[in-house]
Design a protein around this motif. Structure first.
Motif, PDB file in Angstrom:
ATOM      1  N   ARG A   4      23.547  32.674  13.415  1.00  0.00           N
ATOM      2  CA  ARG A   4      23.821  31.329  13.909  1.00  0.00           C
ATOM      3  C   ARG A   4      24.490  31.443  15.276  1.00  0.00           C
ATOM      4  NH1 ARG A   4      26.950  28.693   8.818  1.00  0.00           N
ATOM      5  NH2 ARG A   4      28.213  30.555   9.275  1.00  0.00           N
ATOM      6  N   GLU A   5      24.091  30.586  16.199  1.00  0.00           N
ATOM      7  CA  GLU A   5      24.633  30.615  17.549  1.00  0.00           C
ATOM      8  C   GLU A   5      26.086  30.129  17.539  1.00  0.00           C
ATOM      9  OE1 GLU A   5      21.948  28.123  19.619  1.00  0.00           O
ATOM     10  OE2 GLU A   5      20.386  29.644  19.818  1.00  0.00           O
ATOM     11  N   LYS A   6      26.971  30.923  18.138  1.00  0.00           N
ATOM     12  CA  LYS A   6      28.390  30.603  18.114  1.00  0.00           C
ATOM     13  C   LYS A   6      28.940  30.292  19.507  1.00  0.00           C
ATOM     14  CE  LYS A   6      30.313  30.729  14.825  1.00  0.00           C
ATOM     15  NZ  LYS A   6      30.434  29.709  13.773  1.00  0.00           N
ATOM     16  N   LEU A   7      28.576  31.114  20.529  1.00  0.00           N
ATOM     17  CA  LEU A   7      29.102  30.935  21.883  1.00  0.00           C
ATOM     18  C   LEU A   7      27.989  31.159  22.911  1.00  0.00           C
ATOM     19  CD1 LEU A   7      32.499  32.885  21.851  1.00  0.00           C
ATOM     20  CD2 LEU A   7      32.203  30.417  21.846  1.00  0.00           C
ATOM     21  N   GLY A   8      28.123  30.485  24.044  1.00  0.00           N
ATOM     22  CA  GLY A   8      27.290  30.783  25.208  1.00  0.00           C
ATOM     23  C   GLY A   8      28.188  31.155  26.374  1.00  0.00           C
ATOM     24  N   ILE A   9      27.946  32.352  26.966  1.00  0.00           N
ATOM     25  CA  ILE A   9      28.801  32.844  28.041  1.00  0.00           C
ATOM     26  C   ILE A   9      27.932  33.001  29.292  1.00  0.00           C
ATOM     27  CG2 ILE A   9      30.397  34.656  28.782  1.00  0.00           C
ATOM     28  CD1 ILE A   9      30.719  35.384  25.815  1.00  0.00           C
ATOM     29  N   LYS A  10      28.233  32.261  30.334  1.00  0.00           N
ATOM     30  CA  LYS A  10      27.462  32.295  31.577  1.00  0.00           C
ATOM     31  C   LYS A  10      28.311  32.938  32.685  1.00  0.00           C
ATOM     32  CE  LYS A  10      25.009  29.358  34.870  1.00  0.00           C
ATOM     33  NZ  LYS A  10      24.610  27.966  35.220  1.00  0.00           N
ATOM     34  N   LEU A  11      27.707  33.926  33.393  1.00  0.00           N
ATOM     35  CA  LEU A  11      28.369  34.532  34.531  1.00  0.00           C
ATOM     36  C   LEU A  11      28.046  33.669  35.753  1.00  0.00           C
ATOM     37  CD1 LEU A  11      30.001  36.754  35.869  1.00  0.00           C
ATOM     38  CD2 LEU A  11      27.883  38.105  36.081  1.00  0.00           C
ATOM     39  N   LYS A  12      29.018  32.918  36.200  1.00  0.00           N
ATOM     40  CA  LYS A  12      28.799  31.949  37.266  1.00  0.00           C
ATOM     41  C   LYS A  12      28.979  32.562  38.649  1.00  0.00           C
ATOM     42  CE  LYS A  12      29.988  27.742  36.516  1.00  0.00           C
ATOM     43  NZ  LYS A  12      30.756  26.489  36.284  1.00  0.00           N
ATOM     44  N   GLU A  13      29.897  33.525  38.773  1.00  0.00           N
ATOM     45  CA  GLU A  13      30.182  34.054  40.100  1.00  0.00           C
ATOM     46  C   GLU A  13      30.889  35.397  39.985  1.00  0.00           C
ATOM     47  OE1 GLU A  13      32.794  32.854  44.100  1.00  0.00           O
ATOM     48  OE2 GLU A  13      32.680  31.498  42.378  1.00  0.00           O
ATOM     49  N   VAL A  14      30.578  36.331  40.888  1.00  0.00           N
ATOM     50  CA  VAL A  14      31.284  37.602  41.012  1.00  0.00           C
ATOM     51  C   VAL A  14      31.793  37.695  42.443  1.00  0.00           C
ATOM     52  CG1 VAL A  14      31.097  40.113  40.978  1.00  0.00           C
ATOM     53  CG2 VAL A  14      29.906  38.748  39.264  1.00  0.00           C
ATOM     54  N   SER A  15      33.081  37.997  42.631  1.00  0.00           N
ATOM     55  CA  SER A  15      33.681  38.001  43.967  1.00  0.00           C
ATOM     56  C   SER A  15      34.535  39.238  44.167  1.00  0.00           C
ATOM     57  CB  SER A  15      34.546  36.741  44.181  1.00  0.00           C
ATOM     58  OG  SER A  15      33.778  35.571  44.047  1.00  0.00           O
ATOM     59  N   ARG A  16      34.719  39.573  45.469  1.00  0.00           N
ATOM     60  CA  ARG A  16      35.607  40.666  45.878  1.00  0.00           C
ATOM     61  C   ARG A  16      36.498  40.131  46.980  1.00  0.00           C
ATOM     62  NH1 ARG A  16      32.968  46.228  47.747  1.00  0.00           N
ATOM     63  NH2 ARG A  16      32.741  46.469  45.480  1.00  0.00           N
ATOM     64  N   ALA A  17      37.725  40.635  47.047  1.00  0.00           N
ATOM     65  CA  ALA A  17      38.691  40.128  48.029  1.00  0.00           C
ATOM     66  C   ALA A  17      38.166  40.301  49.451  1.00  0.00           C
ATOM     67  CB  ALA A  17      40.037  40.830  47.863  1.00  0.00           C
ATOM     68  N   ASP A  18      37.687  41.499  49.803  1.00  0.00           N
ATOM     69  CA  ASP A  18      37.043  41.750  51.085  1.00  0.00           C
ATOM     70  C   ASP A  18      36.181  43.006  50.948  1.00  0.00           C
ATOM     71  OD1 ASP A  18      38.807  44.059  51.636  1.00  0.00           O
ATOM     72  OD2 ASP A  18      40.338  42.494  51.972  1.00  0.00           O
ATOM     73  N   TYR A  19      35.550  43.401  52.025  1.00  0.00           N
ATOM     74  CA  TYR A  19      34.592  44.509  51.926  1.00  0.00           C
ATOM     75  C   TYR A  19      35.287  45.821  51.585  1.00  0.00           C
ATOM     76  CZ  TYR A  19      30.879  47.769  53.150  1.00  0.00           C
ATOM     77  OH  TYR A  19      29.949  48.767  53.108  1.00  0.00           O
ATOM     78  N   LEU A  20      36.508  46.010  52.111  1.00  0.00           N
ATOM     79  CA  LEU A  20      37.217  47.275  51.896  1.00  0.00           C
ATOM     80  C   LEU A  20      38.088  47.280  50.634  1.00  0.00           C
ATOM     81  CD1 LEU A  20      38.313  47.960  55.600  1.00  0.00           C
ATOM     82  CD2 LEU A  20      36.351  48.924  54.359  1.00  0.00           C
ATOM     83  N   SER A  21      38.269  46.145  50.009  1.00  0.00           N
ATOM     84  CA  SER A  21      39.183  46.054  48.855  1.00  0.00           C
ATOM     85  C   SER A  21      38.449  46.384  47.566  1.00  0.00           C
ATOM     86  CB  SER A  21      39.764  44.642  48.776  1.00  0.00           C
ATOM     87  OG  SER A  21      40.504  44.484  47.596  1.00  0.00           O
ATOM     88  N   ASN A  22      39.219  46.964  46.645  1.00  0.00           N
ATOM     89  CA  ASN A  22      38.677  47.225  45.303  1.00  0.00           C
ATOM     90  C   ASN A  22      38.971  46.082  44.316  1.00  0.00           C
ATOM     91  OD1 ASN A  22      37.581  49.744  45.886  1.00  0.00           O
ATOM     92  ND2 ASN A  22      39.570  50.771  45.596  1.00  0.00           N
ATOM     93  N   GLU A  23      39.728  45.094  44.756  1.00  0.00           N
ATOM     94  CA  GLU A  23      40.074  43.980  43.864  1.00  0.00           C
ATOM     95  C   GLU A  23      38.893  43.009  43.764  1.00  0.00           C
ATOM     96  OE1 GLU A  23      43.406  40.426  43.330  1.00  0.00           O
ATOM     97  OE2 GLU A  23      43.491  41.777  45.060  1.00  0.00           O
ATOM     98  N   SER A  24      38.452  42.789  42.524  1.00  0.00           N
ATOM     99  CA  SER A  24      37.321  41.893  42.294  1.00  0.00           C
ATOM    100  C   SER A  24      37.590  41.039  41.048  1.00  0.00           C
ATOM    101  CB  SER A  24      36.030  42.703  42.114  1.00  0.00           C
ATOM    102  OG  SER A  24      36.178  43.631  41.059  1.00  0.00           O
ATOM    103  N   TRP A  25      36.843  39.999  40.889  1.00  0.00           N
ATOM    104  CA  TRP A  25      36.966  39.101  39.746  1.00  0.00           C
ATOM    105  C   TRP A  25      35.637  38.415  39.475  1.00  0.00           C
ATOM    106  CZ3 TRP A  25      39.200  38.205  44.458  1.00  0.00           C
ATOM    107  CH2 TRP A  25      38.749  37.084  45.178  1.00  0.00           C
TER     108      TRP A  25
END
Length: 486
Positions: free
Chosen positions: A71-92
């Motif tokens: 039975r279907e319980k959840l739907g999870i959609k990836l809306k956006e992937v971002s990085r702080a800047d080109y040289l940064s490793n911080e992403s969300w």
């Protein structure tokens, strides 16, 4: 894959690697992020109570989580992937979480009365409410009432009813009233009316909801004990025991009652008798309080009976009584005298009750006793809990004598009259012993009637100057007799 049409996005979360969000009983963790420009994606780990599942979701896609029954319980959609800047490793990543709407039926019930007797009509209101965000379909409401027997046959169904409804929309309330007959029980107890609802959602998934209502049903015997709650000390009052068969079968009853330590009666009832359904028997007897006091308790009466080979008992109330009035207790004692022909007698009078008492006594000493000091009549008052000592000097004509019993008459503020008997005394010349002719020093009180109130008058004990002169006179007489004998 596209999101199902019956789903609505309810949560949007911005997560960094290692962070979690809770939704619909699941814990969703963003485990890792790929920020490759041509194909950004995330790795998700989804936890429930019993398992862990993983999923890779590309940007713009929807992952559908299913349970063990598919039975279907959840739907999870990836809306956006971002990085702080080109040289940064911080992403969300930004996730949109959709939960499928589903119905949720809640049942509640209420009855008109707290206690029912055998054969009464039990009227119950049943409320069925859809508190979910989806419609409930094909609802089947089942009401069932069973009672358990003392024999091995198990529960016996007393009432059963099925009601149906095709659709109950979100937020809608369905109300029904049912009426059933209270079953017979061997003793007072509770039975349960159980309501069970089975229903479907829009996808045909089956759900179940249940509610139980306890209903108290009295046993086949009612026993009540009644007496006046406020009593005057010294009077008798009647205890009324009422026994009624409220069941549907003939019963053989064994009845007994008690008055406890605070009351007294001539004969306590103890009977065996039969009662047919609906029959009432009344047992009465007279009691009298042993002392004044507040909150005096009469113990309960008890009835025992047998049903289907088992023995049961029912207990009545324990009446609480306030007994008001004075209670006078009196006793004699002697003060040693040097003259063996003279007795110094005192009476201690105490009011152990809870009301004021006016006290009177007539002709305390008979003619053959010479009263040297003190009055032969008494009239004074005592407040509740107080006491007073009254003394006399007397001489017996024969050296030794016996005082007869003495009646003290006393009354309360409402002119109720009482009698207290002081036991007789024996006075001996040589040993000067006072012997109480009764078995103990207690005094009995009984209520008497008198038409006119008594005027109170205080009698004071002899003055100390008179007593000193009397002692000097006796000492002179003894000295003269000694000189004459010499």
């Amino acid at each position: 894959m596209p999101a199902p049409l019956s789903w609505e996005e309810s949560i949007q979360a911005e997560l960094r690697p290692g962070e979690r969000i809770e939704a619909n009983g699941y814990s969703i963790e963003l485990f890792d992020i790929s920020v490759v420009p041509s194909n950004p994606a995330v790795l998700l780990k989804i936890y429930d109570k019993y398992s862990v599942s993983s999923a890779v979701v590309n940007e713009g896609e929807v992952f559908v989580l299913r349970d063990e029954r598919n039975r279907e319980k959840l739907g999870i959609k990836l809306k956006e992937v971002s990085r702080a800047d080109y040289l940064s490793n911080e992403s969300w990543a930004v996730l949109g979480i959709s939960m499928k709407s589903r119905p949720e039926i809640v049942i509640s019930m209420s009855s008109e009365r707290d206690v029912y007797h055998i054969g009464d009509q039990i009227k119950v209101d049943v409320f069925v409410e859809n508190r979910g965000d989806g419609d409930a379909e094909s609802i089947r409401l089942h009401l069932d009432l069973s009672k358990f027997q003392s024999n091995p046959t198990g529960p016996q169904r007393v009432f059963s009813k099925i009601m149906r409804r095709s659709l109950l929309r979100s937020g809608e309330l369905w109300k029904e009233r049912v009426s059933l007959r209270a079953p017979g029980l061997p003793e007072t107890g509770s039975i349960e009316l159980v309501a069970t609802a089975e229903y479907l959602d829009a996808d045909g998934n089956l759900y179940r909801s249940e509610c139980a209502l306890p209903v108290k049903v009295a046993g086949p015997v009612e026993l009540h004990k009644h007496v006046h709650e406020i009593q005057t000390f010294g009077r008798t009052y009647y205890v009324i025991d009422t026994i009624r068969n409220t069941g549907d079968i003939r019963l053989n009853l064994s009845f007994r009652d008690a008055v406890g330590e605070e009351f007294q009666c001539d004969t306590l009832p103890e009977e065996n008798f039969d009662l047919i359904p609906g029959e009432t028997r009344i047992v009465s007897y007279a009691v009298m309080a042993r002392r004044p006091g507040e909150g005096l308790v009469l113990p309960p009466a008890e009835c025992t009976y047998s049903v289907a080979g088992s023995t049961y008992s029912v207990i009545s109330e324990s009446p609480v009584v306030d007994v008001i009035g004075p209670k006078i207790e009196a006793s004699w004692y002697e003060i040693n005298e040097r003259d063996p022909d003279v007795f110094q007698i005192c009476m201690n009078v105490k009011n152990s009750g809870n009301r004021y008492a006016g006290i009177r006594a007539y002709r305390i000493f008979p003619n053959w006793i010479e009263v040297l000091s003190g009055n032969n009549d008494l009239s004074f008052g005592l407040a509740a809990g107080s006491s007073r000592a009254i003394c006399w000097s007397i001489r017996c004509l024969n050296g030794s004598c016996e005082l007869p019993s003495l009646d003290l008459i006393y009354f309360d503020s409402e002119n109720n009259m009482f009698r207290c008997e002081v036991p007789p005394l024996k006075l001996e010349k040589r040993s000067q012993k006072i012997v109480n002719m009764s078995r103990n020093n207690s005094t009995e009180t009984s209520l008497v009637s008198i038409d006119n109130p008594i005027e109170m008058m205080d009698v004071e004990p002899p003055h100390s100057g008179f007593a000193l002169a009397l002692i000097l006179l006796i000492a002179s007489l003894v000295w003269l007799r000694t000189l004459r004998d010499w």
